[in-house]
Design a protein around this motif. Structure first.
Motif, mmCIF file in Angstrom:
data_model
loop_
_atom_site.group_PDB
_atom_site.id
_atom_site.type_symbol
_atom_site.label_atom_id
_atom_site.label_comp_id
_atom_site.label_asym_id
_atom_site.label_seq_id
_atom_site.Cartn_x
_atom_site.Cartn_y
_atom_site.Cartn_z
ATOM 1 N N ASP A 11 0.959 -1.216 -0.152
ATOM 2 C CA ASP A 11 0.102 0.212 -0.011
ATOM 3 C C ASP A 11 0.867 1.330 -0.093
ATOM 4 O O ASP A 11 0.686 2.260 0.706
ATOM 5 C CB ASP A 11 -0.941 0.029 1.285
ATOM 6 N N ASN A 13 1.085 3.652 -2.183
ATOM 7 C CA ASN A 13 0.499 4.748 -2.598
ATOM 8 C C ASN A 13 -0.018 5.478 -1.609
ATOM 9 O O ASN A 13 -0.397 6.867 -1.653
ATOM 10 C CB ASN A 13 -0.070 4.514 -4.012
ATOM 11 N N ASN A 155 -3.132 8.309 -7.952
ATOM 12 C CA ASN A 155 -2.983 7.262 -6.905
ATOM 13 C C ASN A 155 -3.571 5.910 -6.971
ATOM 14 O O ASN A 155 -3.099 5.026 -6.366
ATOM 15 C CB ASN A 155 -3.459 8.149 -5.594
ATOM 16 N N GLY A 158 -2.403 4.414 -10.929
ATOM 17 C CA GLY A 158 -1.070 4.477 -11.461
ATOM 18 C C GLY A 158 -1.064 5.248 -12.892
ATOM 19 O O GLY A 158 0.127 5.587 -13.328
ATOM 20 N N GLN A 183 2.457 11.252 -6.545
ATOM 21 C CA GLN A 183 2.842 9.918 -6.888
ATOM 22 C C GLN A 183 4.027 9.599 -7.783
ATOM 23 O O GLN A 183 4.273 8.612 -8.162
ATOM 24 C CB GLN A 183 1.541 9.141 -7.453
ATOM 25 N N ARG A 275 5.614 -6.061 -9.674
ATOM 26 C CA ARG A 275 4.281 -5.577 -10.036
ATOM 27 C C ARG A 275 3.682 -6.529 -11.217
ATOM 28 O O ARG A 275 2.691 -6.901 -11.491
ATOM 29 C CB ARG A 275 4.344 -4.268 -10.447
ATOM 30 N N ASN A 300 4.701 0.896 -10.179
ATOM 31 C CA ASN A 300 4.510 0.416 -8.962
ATOM 32 C C ASN A 300 3.223 -0.191 -8.788
ATOM 33 O O ASN A 300 2.858 -0.717 -7.660
ATOM 34 C CB ASN A 300 5.332 0.934 -7.950
ATOM 35 N N THR A 301 2.177 0.291 -9.642
ATOM 36 C CA THR A 301 0.695 0.316 -9.424
ATOM 37 C C THR A 301 -0.076 -0.808 -10.140
ATOM 38 O O THR A 301 0.173 -0.700 -11.295
ATOM 39 C CB THR A 301 0.175 1.716 -9.440
ATOM 40 N N ASN A 303 -4.187 -1.932 -10.454
ATOM 41 C CA ASN A 303 -5.557 -1.873 -10.106
ATOM 42 C C ASN A 303 -6.464 -2.992 -10.374
ATOM 43 O O ASN A 303 -6.574 -2.994 -11.681
ATOM 44 C CB ASN A 303 -6.229 -0.416 -10.063
ATOM 45 N N ARG A 355 -6.462 -2.045 -4.998
ATOM 46 C CA ARG A 355 -5.182 -1.581 -5.672
ATOM 47 C C ARG A 355 -3.971 -2.194 -4.900
ATOM 48 O O ARG A 355 -4.023 -2.361 -3.780
ATOM 49 C CB ARG A 355 -5.100 0.053 -5.444
ATOM 50 N N SER A 357 -0.013 -1.513 -4.430
ATOM 51 C CA SER A 357 1.185 -0.499 -4.735
ATOM 52 C C SER A 357 2.230 -0.991 -4.220
ATOM 53 O O SER A 357 2.431 -0.728 -2.851
ATOM 54 C CB SER A 357 0.612 0.785 -4.522
#
Length: 382
Positions: A11, A13, A155, A158, A183, A275, A300-301, A303, A355, A357
């Protein structure tokens, strides 16, 4: 620093753990070098010299001049100072502000507060991939438009917007351009000169520094940006943000920027591999879908929608794994993500989305554990 076996944190982010090197740099300014940098005695002036050096280091990471930065308690405060400061300073030109429906609440709520005071705000829609329509932006700019604010990296998804293209269009129309880069700073190369950004906001706690410190970049080269101060009481930070400086936080942010500058490339490679592996494995599960663009996105993200699931139930049952559902919660109401809904995702699927992150301390073992746990939970819930 490494993650403990008891807790897996995905988490980043939301906030990041403090880098041990950042903590080490910060501690003397809590224990020994505690003087107020505004004091005229030698003790205070010696601390002020360290603040000057820190400001230079922080400015370097976005290619700004040191005098173009003011320190804040974080991005939310920086956003308020920037938007409200522009609104008051440029009210003679107009009262119209443009932003995006997927912005952070710090931007949306600040704009809505200005609407109650007589300003007009346009919130641009986004396409299903989370990107704005540049043609729609161009049509929205009016003679009385004074500011366009577009988030650098979202956020929740990404997704990053074409900031340079947007800034060029906005400036062609004679309007100021601002970006919430919370971010992005520390994760990717940012050059405020090359991108031609007028105002940029960021926070330390998204890049392995402590909570309670952030900065606002205000362009001073060429066409200088003028802001009406929102906080009064001593004239600190060029009169734009009065109050005794958070010296330990500033020193910590400078060290975080130094570390990020040196390690950005290796962090990008390491985190992106994790990721991509996490995402590929989770999307093999039935009834899953990626939310947002797979290309215009920070490394890095991810969803992901787990159709038919309740994200809050999944989060509660993961116990030792920290992920987010992007929802805004209060004591009485749980709302689905405004970002996902703005992208055309229905309420049910928004509530079914998680999500993830990732950060630099995550390991392949962390990711494998998360994948296996989510497989178990989704199979159990169907």
């Amino acid at each position: 620093m490494s993650q403990t076996h008891k807790y897996i944190y995905l988490d980043h982010n939301s906030t990041t753990p403090m880098d041990s090197r950042v903590l080490e740099a910060m501690l003397p300014f809590l224990e020994v070098n505690f003087a107020n940098p505004s004091s005229t005695h030698l003790f205070g002036q010696s601390v002020n010299e360290k603040v000057i050096q820190a400001r230079e280091q922080i400015a370097y990471i976005i290619n700004a001049e040191p005098n173009e930065l003011i320190f804040t308690s974080g991005a939310t405060e920086a956003i308020n100072i920037a938007i409200k400061g522009v609104a008051e300073s440029y009210s003679i030109k107009g009262n119209h502000i443009i932003s995006v429906s997927t912005e952070h609440k710090a931007v949306l709520d600040t704009c809505k507060d200005l609407e109650r005071k007589g300003y007009e705000c346009t919130f641009l829609p986004v396409k299903s991939n989370g990107l704005i329509d540049i043609a729609e932006l161009e049509k929205s700019i009016r003679p009385d438009t004074i500011l366009v604010s577009v988030m650098f990296v979202n956020n929740e998804t990404g997704v990053f917007q074409p900031i340079k293209e947007i800034a060029a269009l906005v400036h062609e129309k004679g309007v100021l351009f601002m970006t919430d880069a919370t971010q992005a700073v520390g994760k990717m190369e940012i050059d405020v000169v090359d991108l031609d950004i007028d105002l940029l906001c960021f926070s330390g706690h998204k890049m392995y520094a402590p909570k309670g410190i952030g900065a606002l970049y205000i362009k001073q080269r060429g066409n200088k940006v003028k802001l009406t101060p929102q906080i009064h009481g001593g004239g600190h930070e060029q009169g734009l943000r009065s109050g005794t400086l958070n010296v330990p936080g500033i020193i910590a942010l400078a060290k975080a920027c130094e570390v990020a500058s040196l390690e950005m490339g290796q962090n990008q490679q390491h985190i992106a591999q994790l990721r991509d592996f996490l995402e590929a494995e989770l999307l093999k599960l039935p009834n899953t879908a990626l939310n947002g663009s797979s290309k215009n996105r920070i490394f890095n993200t991810t969803n992901i929608c787990f159709k038919g699931q309740d994200a809050n139930v999944l989060i509660g049952r993961m116990k030792n794994i920290a992920v987010s559902n992007g929802s805004a919660c209060s004591s009485a109401v749980v709302e689905s993500s405004h970002v996902l809904k703005a992208m055309g995702i229905n309420e049910e699927d928004a509530f079914a989305s998680l999500r993830f992150s990732l950060g630099k301390y995550n390991t392949i073992e962390d990711i494998e554990t998360v994948i296996n746990r989510i497989k178990e939970l989704t199979e159990l819930n169907f």
